[in-house]
Design an enzyme around this catalytic site. Structure first.
Site, PDB file in Angstrom:
ATOM      1  CB  CYS A 398      -2.657   4.367  -3.833  1.00 54.82           C
ATOM      2  SG  CYS A 398      -1.072   4.063  -2.593  1.00 54.82           S
ATOM      3  CG  HIS A 532      -4.100   7.844  -0.404  1.00 54.64           C
ATOM      4  ND1 HIS A 532      -5.053   6.160  -0.360  1.00 54.64           N
ATOM      5  CD2 HIS A 532      -3.544   7.249  -0.924  1.00 54.64           C
ATOM      6  CE1 HIS A 532      -3.953   5.398  -0.482  1.00 54.64           C
ATOM      7  NE2 HIS A 532      -3.008   5.916  -0.243  1.00 54.64           N
ATOM      8  CD  GLU A 534      -8.139   7.388   0.565  1.00 55.27           C
ATOM      9  OE1 GLU A 534      -7.758   7.088   1.244  1.00 55.27           O
ATOM     10  OE2 GLU A 534      -7.999   8.290  -1.012  1.00 55.27           O
TER      11      GLU A 534
END
Length: 611
Positions: A398, A532, A534
């Site tokens: 990001c 993102h 993750e």
């Protein structure tokens, strides 16, 4: 539907979220379908506007819900996809009741906490528990509910009352209450003290709820006489008192519960003994043991703004752990406050400046996570510059991608004032601009949120190879789906100049105007992503980009990419074809999976780890 409620007492931060996740995993290992709900008593509608220092990271769901970080624990442990309705807040409940009152749904009655708020809470729980979250049709067998905060908090009172009514509403065979409490050990005498838990349970019972199981947090396993005492004063069977003592990593918590037969107690209370089997946690056990025993270290420098609270980057840390354990490495995270890398710190606090740069230069890889605001941005730009010039593996997420693009424009294109309009609205070279679909006046829920598609522009790039068999096919295009949370993105008018200088935008959205993945081709590993990754990483299914970072940091990326390429599609079909078997090459073995379609999009089922 069966319900398991997890409450907490004495102090906050005992690990109710991990306990609830572990209970869900244990029940799933017994062959049951499990879903989860998190209740947060705060007045915010969601977690989206909260500072990471205030409440830890904001976890983002597929549907764009900005929720409490505990829902991330549920998704990782149970490998499910939750919805925004799986996170209940006081703000959501009161807003729904007030909206109904304004429409006249209550027919002139005086709207009160009881019954209107409590009824709304119960209805929401019942509705959310029936949402399929595991990819299968129909509702789950068990819903694990975690009540945030501690017993006695003023803001949680309506929820306690509602849950007491709910227990009566669903019946005794359908409701199990597990209370997580602290049993401290006083260093002076070395004795486990039960009084805090006694008071906590007494307070819970005064509010109309009686625990069936006690999950006691302590530094060591509970002594037998302590269990007897707790059983006597808390009116809980001694067999239903579980110790959650300190362990090397949280993956041991489900194993602790299993070894103390917590599943048997829960199944007995819920009358599920006839439909559940013994828990199968062989793969989970192996992973927990590997995490404890690996010795070869890999050092990752985390350059961020919120390094004072590790929960601010919880999902990033978990994704790093997933990747390192899968590659049999020991993760060492070095926190680097981004601001400490800047010239102003060199003047004001030279010791902090030297320490930050020493950590950065000693790292095997650099990770720059997301963030908001201009504090520390220059430090993130310097970290990207150092990784680019010194050929250190780099992953920017990001804002970490945006700062890498800004640095490249400044250093390579010579645009000294290149910047994001988030930080300098008057810059003559805006590399990053405000996205048109967002709002500058309202903060909550106005970003580009949730799961979106990223289409690979070329397949001969590291990111496409890393995703390999995990990407989908739409006609002749390959795409992935990852979760987003941002307002600013790379200026499409700058892309041609950046690419002509060597920066490759290898992933874009369906319009081709939004830059999703950027790479440096002549660098060992330099990748930035607008999304993102993750948030979708799982213990047994690490995020490909995190796996790539770890492999590159260990000097093993070429071999790792070769392993990814060994999983190749032999035959593909267009998304508008009828459901057809499809064959894949998985190393040396050929496996068969199936493909279907949903709204014209190709849907692949997983077979032997292949999508």
């Amino acid at each position: 539907m069966k319900y398991v409620l997890v409450t907490g007492g004495v102090v906050s931060g005992l690990g109710k979220g991990v306990t609830a996740s572990s209970i869900g995993l244990l029940l799933k290992a017994c062959g049951l379908r499990v879903t989860s709900i998190k209740i947060d008593p705060y007045l915010n509608t969601d977690a989206g506007t909260m500072s990471p220092f205030e409440h830890g990271e904001v976890f983002v769901l597929d549907d764009g819900g900005e929720v409490d970080l505990d829902l991330g624990n549920y998704e990782r442990f149970l490998d499910i996809k939750l919805t925004c309705d799986n996170n209940i807040t006081t703000g959501k409940i009161y807003q729904s009741v007030i909206d109904r009152e304004r429409k006249g749904d209550y027919l002139g009655k005086t709207v009160q906490v009881v019954p209107h708020i409590t009824d709304a809470i119960q209805d929401w729980i019942e509705r959310a528990s029936k949402i399929p979250v595991d990819g299968k049709p129909g509702e789950a067998d068990v819903c694990v509910i975690e009540l945030g905060g501690t017993i006695g908090d003023i803001e949680s009172m309506p929820f306690i009352e509602a849950l007491g009514q709910f227990a009566y509403r669903v019946g005794p065979d359908n409701f199990c209450l597990i209370h997580v409490s602290l049993v401290p050990v006083l260093n002076v005498v070395g004795e486990q003290k039960t009084k805090p838990t006694q008071h906590s349970v007494r307070g819970l019972r005064c509010l109309g709820l009686t625990p069936h199981i006690l999950a006691c947090r302590s530094t060591t396993a509970l002594e037998e006489n302590v269990k007897v005492k707790l059983s006597q004063f808390c009116h809980v069977s001694k067999d239903n008192i579980i110790t959650l003592y300190d362990v090397p990593n949280i993956w041991h918590i489900p194993l602790l519960l299993r070894d103390q037969k917590a599943h048997e107690a829960i199944l007995k209370i819920l009358n599920l003994q006839s439909v559940a089997g013994e828990p199968d946690l062989e793969e989970w056990t192996s992973r927990a043991e590997i995490c404890d025993t690996v010795l070869e270290p890999v050092r990752i420098a985390m350059v961020g703004k919120y390094t004072g609270l590790s929960d601010s980057y919880l999902s990033v840390l978990k994704a790093l752990v997933h990747a390192t354990v899968a590659q049999r490495k020991k993760l060492l995270v070095d926190w680097v406050p981004a601001g400490d890398l800047e010239d102003t710190t060199a003047k004001e606090n030279p010791d902090a400046y030297k320490a930050a740069w020493k950590i950065l230069k000693g790292a095997d890889g650099v990770l720059v996570p997301g963030g908001f605001g201009d504090r520390g941005v220059q430090g993130k730009i310097l970290a990207a510059k150092y990784a680019r010039e010194n050929r250190i593996p780099y992953l920017g997420i990001c804002l970490g991608m945006q700062t890498a693009v800004i640095e490249f424009a400044r250093s390579v294109l010579g645009l000294r004032d290149a910047n994001s309009t988030e930080f300098d609205n008057n810059t003559k070279n805006p590399c990053v601009i405000f996205m048109p679909e967002g709002s500058k006046t309202h903060m909550g829920g106005t970003m580009r949120l949730g799961s979106r598609k990223t289409y690979f522009q070329v397949m001969d790039c590291k990111s496409a190879k890393l995703y390999g068999n995990k990407s989908f096919i739409d006609g002749n295009k390959r795409f992935i789906e990852e979760r987003h949370r941002h307002r600013y993105e790379v200026n499409p008018e700058m892309v041609a100049r950046l690419e002509s200088a060597g920066l490759s935008f290898t992933g874009k959205d369906e319009t081709g105007q939004r830059m999703e993945i950027v790479e440096l081709r002549n660098h060992p590993y330099f990748i930035g992503v607008q999304f993102h990754p993750e948030f979708k990483s799982r213990p047994g299914k690490p995020s490909p980009l995190f796996s790539g970072l770890i492999a590159a940091a260990c000097g093993q990326l070429d071999g790792f990419l070769q392993g990814c390429e060994n999983k190749k599609t032999i035959k593909t079909i267009a998304s508008n074809d009828i459901p057809t078997p499809i064959m894949y090459q998985n190393g040396g073995a050929t496996t068969v999976a199936s493909i279907g379609k949903l709204d014209g999009i190709a849907i692949y089922t997983e077979c032997n780890g292949v999508h």
